[in-house]
Design an enzyme around this catalytic site. Structure first.
Site, PDB file in Angstrom:
ATOM      1  N   GLY A  17       0.814  -1.208   0.000  1.00 38.06           N
ATOM      2  CA  GLY A  17       0.000   0.000   0.000  1.00 38.06           C
ATOM      3  C   GLY A  17       0.844   1.252   0.000  1.00 38.06           C
ATOM      4  N   GLY A  19       0.488   5.503   1.039  1.00 37.42           N
ATOM      5  CA  GLY A  19      -0.307   6.570   1.626  1.00 37.42           C
ATOM      6  C   GLY A  19       0.202   7.927   1.191  1.00 37.42           C
ATOM      7  N   GLY A  20      -0.231   8.972   1.925  1.00 36.26           N
ATOM      8  CA  GLY A  20       0.138  10.325   1.553  1.00 36.26           C
ATOM      9  C   GLY A  20       1.610  10.620   1.678  1.00 36.26           C
ATOM     10  N   MET A  21       2.281   9.965   2.626  1.00 37.35           N
ATOM     11  CA  MET A  21       3.694  10.281   2.824  1.00 37.35           C
ATOM     12  C   MET A  21       4.555   9.043   3.019  1.00 37.35           C
ATOM     13  SD  MET A  21       3.503  11.839   6.700  1.00 37.35           S
ATOM     14  CE  MET A  21       5.263  11.825   6.978  1.00 37.35           C
ATOM     15  N   ALA A  22       3.997   7.867   2.829  1.00 42.34           N
ATOM     16  CA  ALA A  22       4.785   6.659   3.049  1.00 42.34           C
ATOM     17  C   ALA A  22       4.237   5.501   2.221  1.00 42.34           C
ATOM     18  CB  ALA A  22       4.782   6.289   4.537  1.00 42.34           C
ATOM     19  N   VAL A  24       3.989   1.162   2.293  1.00 43.22           N
ATOM     20  CA  VAL A  24       4.033   0.034   3.220  1.00 43.22           C
ATOM     21  C   VAL A  24       4.398  -1.239   2.462  1.00 43.22           C
ATOM     22  CG1 VAL A  24       2.755  -1.317   4.912  1.00 43.22           C
ATOM     23  CG2 VAL A  24       2.298   1.132   4.674  1.00 43.22           C
ATOM     24  N   LYS A  39       6.763   0.403   7.110  1.00 41.16           N
ATOM     25  CA  LYS A  39       6.288   1.658   6.534  1.00 41.16           C
ATOM     26  C   LYS A  39       7.485   2.558   6.271  1.00 41.16           C
ATOM     27  CE  LYS A  39       2.856   5.293   7.480  1.00 41.16           C
ATOM     28  NZ  LYS A  39       1.840   5.751   8.458  1.00 41.16           N
ATOM     29  N   ASP A 133      -7.701  11.229  12.214  1.00 40.60           N
ATOM     30  CA  ASP A 133      -8.049  10.691  10.892  1.00 40.60           C
ATOM     31  C   ASP A 133      -8.798   9.370  11.020  1.00 40.60           C
ATOM     32  OD1 ASP A 133      -8.159  10.808   8.125  1.00 40.60           O
ATOM     33  OD2 ASP A 133      -6.245   9.787   7.841  1.00 40.60           O
TER      34      ASP A 133
END
Length: 653
Positions: A17, A19-22, A24, A39, A133
């Site tokens: 996966g 995300g916005g800044m990382a 995984v 991550k 969040d």
């Protein structure tokens, strides 16, 4: 992908996966031999000091949270320029996907999910961490039906200097009204988001939707949700009141703690009475009784609004909100004048919030804040002034990731829009924090436990190794850094612990020849002293015994006993009645060659005579050099009456 190992331990397998800044990855912990999730901060953020600080803060904050409903954080670190966090690897699906696949969930399942999320939030809030969040995408449903809350990526500890960020965070469908407006957040903000999650679980859809984030966020502030039971008739009154109390616009009207909400949900699940008040049904105009804080706007914002056409006293004020059937209605003003005021104020609220979203301010020329992270102070100040902004406070702090004299942090962030003249605060790096110096204690003569305690008492670490030494077993006999020397706090001090005097095992010499035994002992580092012992039961020339055995100091002398023949043999006992020639042959075969003969009176006779043996002397074990005398009976002399001179077997047949 090319396999990579982080921290010398975590073998990356495949991406699961982004995300916005990382990103995984599924990975293998090669030390504990288990699957983990790793991550990794995206490369474009790894060099950004602010993002790096947030990433590390996330790891430290999450690692301190222990709950069966929170994803476990095992480890975190930096490998080269790569920041990473090692987490529990989960198998399952996120709650958002589950709702899309199955639609509205059973009310009891909704309450169970809400209770478990509440339990997770309770742990976080007790650590003064607000998740910020909470949404179904961040809730993992495990194969056993339980959940785990994921992604504290935008969570903040309340005491962190990183909380001073005016950016609106989270996803618009789930953010609280106060989060939409960029206000300070508390535990009740997470409770609002959880209420939205439970609403979606119970109805299969979010309470507020729109074409873009701004329109959705405006509805979070201005509109009341349609009661869940009007979308899904299977939602009972108790669960509906719980959900709508979580989603109150005014934070003071919500459940005040996650633990309080958990207890109410558990009561609902157990069938006990649920005492939850009816939800707010009116969003009043500012200044009126019952008006919520979500409608409070500054005078500056109001001044920006112009009258809009079509607003008149004839407009109805009882229109339902967001498709409501009428349960949630705007309060009807008492006069046409009040109607006009209410309509204008409503327009003011909408425009004001749109302006707040678009610019973050209430009027004034907007300019772009320059990104000055990593620049020296003089350059940063010049860029800020050139942009039409002012320099605010300039602080200094130690920073392991930013060179000394460079900007480590700025508020507000670069590349954001702010009103001309806004102050930009800077934090200049003082470089890595210097380590505190401590004196190395004396370790020699201490036990290992005592040495570790002595090191820990001054903030040092120990690295012990065992080695043979004349010192008592278990005693420190050498340390790598001399006592009294100053070193940085946290330094590792190596030292050696005695395993006792140096010894070597004496080899097993069983069945070895003398030559083999000498060679084996020589190879093991021992001296040899050989002695010989008569022993007819052991093969001549082989080892009978050795001493000492077991573990001995190198160079010790080992005495080895080697077998030799004794020179003796046993006189045959079955010679009576044999002829002289047969008896002599038997004696020769036994090793006896000196043989004499005599008659029954003891008179010597010739061995060549025709006679039979009637006696043998001596008998038993004798030297092979001994003379064995055979008593014989000559023919015709009454041989049957003779007796043996010493052989017990000499009896008449």
């Amino acid at each position: 992908m090319e396999q990579r190992v982080l921290g010398g331990r975590y073998l990356l397998k495949d991406k699961v996966g982004t995300g916005g800044m990382a990103t995984v990855y599924r990975a293998q912990d090669q030390v504990l031999d288990r699957t983990v999730a790793v991550k990794i901060m995206l490369p474009q953020y790894a060099g950004d000091a602010t993002f790096a600080a947030r990433f590390k803060q996330e790891a430290q904050a999450a690692a301190g949270l222990s709950s069966p409903y929170i994803v476990g954080v095992y480890d975190w670190g930096k490998d080269g320029d790569t920041y990473y966090i090692v987490m529990e690897y989960l198998r399952g699906t996120d709650l958002k996907s589950g709702i899309k696949s199955h639609g509205a969930l059973d009310p009891k399942k909704v309450a169970q999910i809400g209770s478990q999320i509440s339990s997770a939030l309770s742990v976080a809030h007790k650590h003064e961490i607000i998740h910020r969040d909470i949404k179904p995408q961040n809730i993992m449903v495990l194969p056993d039906g339980n959940i785990k809350v994921m992604d504290f990526g935008i969570a903040r500890a309340k005491n962190s200097h990183l909380t001073q960020d005016n950016n609106v965070l989270g996803t618009a469908h789930y953010v609280s009204p106060e989060q939409t407006r960029g206000q300070d957040l508390g535990p009740t903000s997470d409770i609002y988001s959880l209420g939205v999650v439970m609403y979606e679980c119970a109805t299969g859809r979010v309470p507020f939707d729109g074409d873009d984030a701004i329109s959705v966020a405006l509805k979070q502030v201005n509109e009341l949700p349609i009661p869940p039971s009007q979308i899904n008739s299977g939602v009972d009154a108790d669960l509906e009141r719980i959900i709508l109390k979580c989603m109150e616009k005014d934070p003071t009207n919500r459940f005040q703690t996650a633990d309080e909400l958990r207890q109410v949900l558990n009561s609902y699940l157990s069938g006990r009475a649920v005492n939850v008040s009816e939800p707010t049904r009116i969003i009043g105009a500012p200044g009126e009784l019952g008006a919520t804080k979500t409608r409070e706007l500054s005078d500056q914002t109001r001044a920006m609004v112009r009258p809009v056409s079509g607003v008149s006293g004839q407009n109805t004020a009882r229109s339902s909100v967001s498709g409501s059937t009428g349960s949630y209605e705007v309060e009807e003003p008492k006069s046409n004048k009040n109607k006009i005021i209410a309509a204008v104020v409503a327009a003011v609220a909408v425009i004001g919030i749109v302006v707040a979203f678009a610019t973050g301010l209430f009027g004034g020329e907007q300019v772009t804040v320059p990104d000055v992270l990593g620049k020296d102070q003089q350059t940063a100040v010049e860029l800020i002034k050139e942009a039409g902004l002012e320099v605010g406070t300039i602080d200094q702090s130690y920073n392991d990731d930013v060179d000394e004299g460079k900007v480590a942090e700025q508020t507000p962030n670069g590349n954001t829009k702010k009103t001309k003249g806004t102050k930009v605060n800077l934090v200049i790096s003082k470089g890595p924090k210097p380590s505190e110096k401590v004196e190395v204690p004396k370790l020699v003569g201490l036990t290992k436990d005592q040495a570790e305690a002595a090191l820990a008492s001054v903030g040092l670490k120990g690295n012990a190794s065992e080695e043979a030494n004349e010192a008592d077993e278990g005693q420190v006999f050498e340390q790598g850094t001399e006592a009294g020397k100053e070193v940085a706090k946290g330094t590792t001090i190596s030292y050696k612990v005695s395993s006792g005097p140096d010894t070597t095992s004496v080899p097993d010499l069983t069945d070895m020849t003398e030559a083999q035994a000498r060679n084996a002992l020589d190879m093991a580092g021992f001296g040899v002293d050989v002695s010989y012992q008569e022993n007819d039961s052991v093969t001549e020339g082989t080892v009978i015994s050795w001493n000492p055995s077991g573990k001995q100091k190198p160079g010790a002398t080992i005495t080895v006993v080697i077998a030799k023949k004794s020179g003796k043999a046993t006189v045959p006992g079955n010679l009576y009645g044999k002829s002289i020639s047969a008896a002599v042959t038997a004696l020769n075969n036994a090793g006896f060659y000196n043989i004499g003969f005599c008659d029954q009176n003891g008179n010597p006779v010739s061995g060549n005579e025709d006679a039979t043996v009637t006696g043998v002397s001596p008998t038993g074990k004798q030297s092979t050099d001994s003379t064995i005398t055979l008593t014989v009976a000559l023919s015709g002399s009454g041989s049957g009456s003779g007796t043996s001179t010493g052989d017990d077997s000499g009896t008449t047949n």
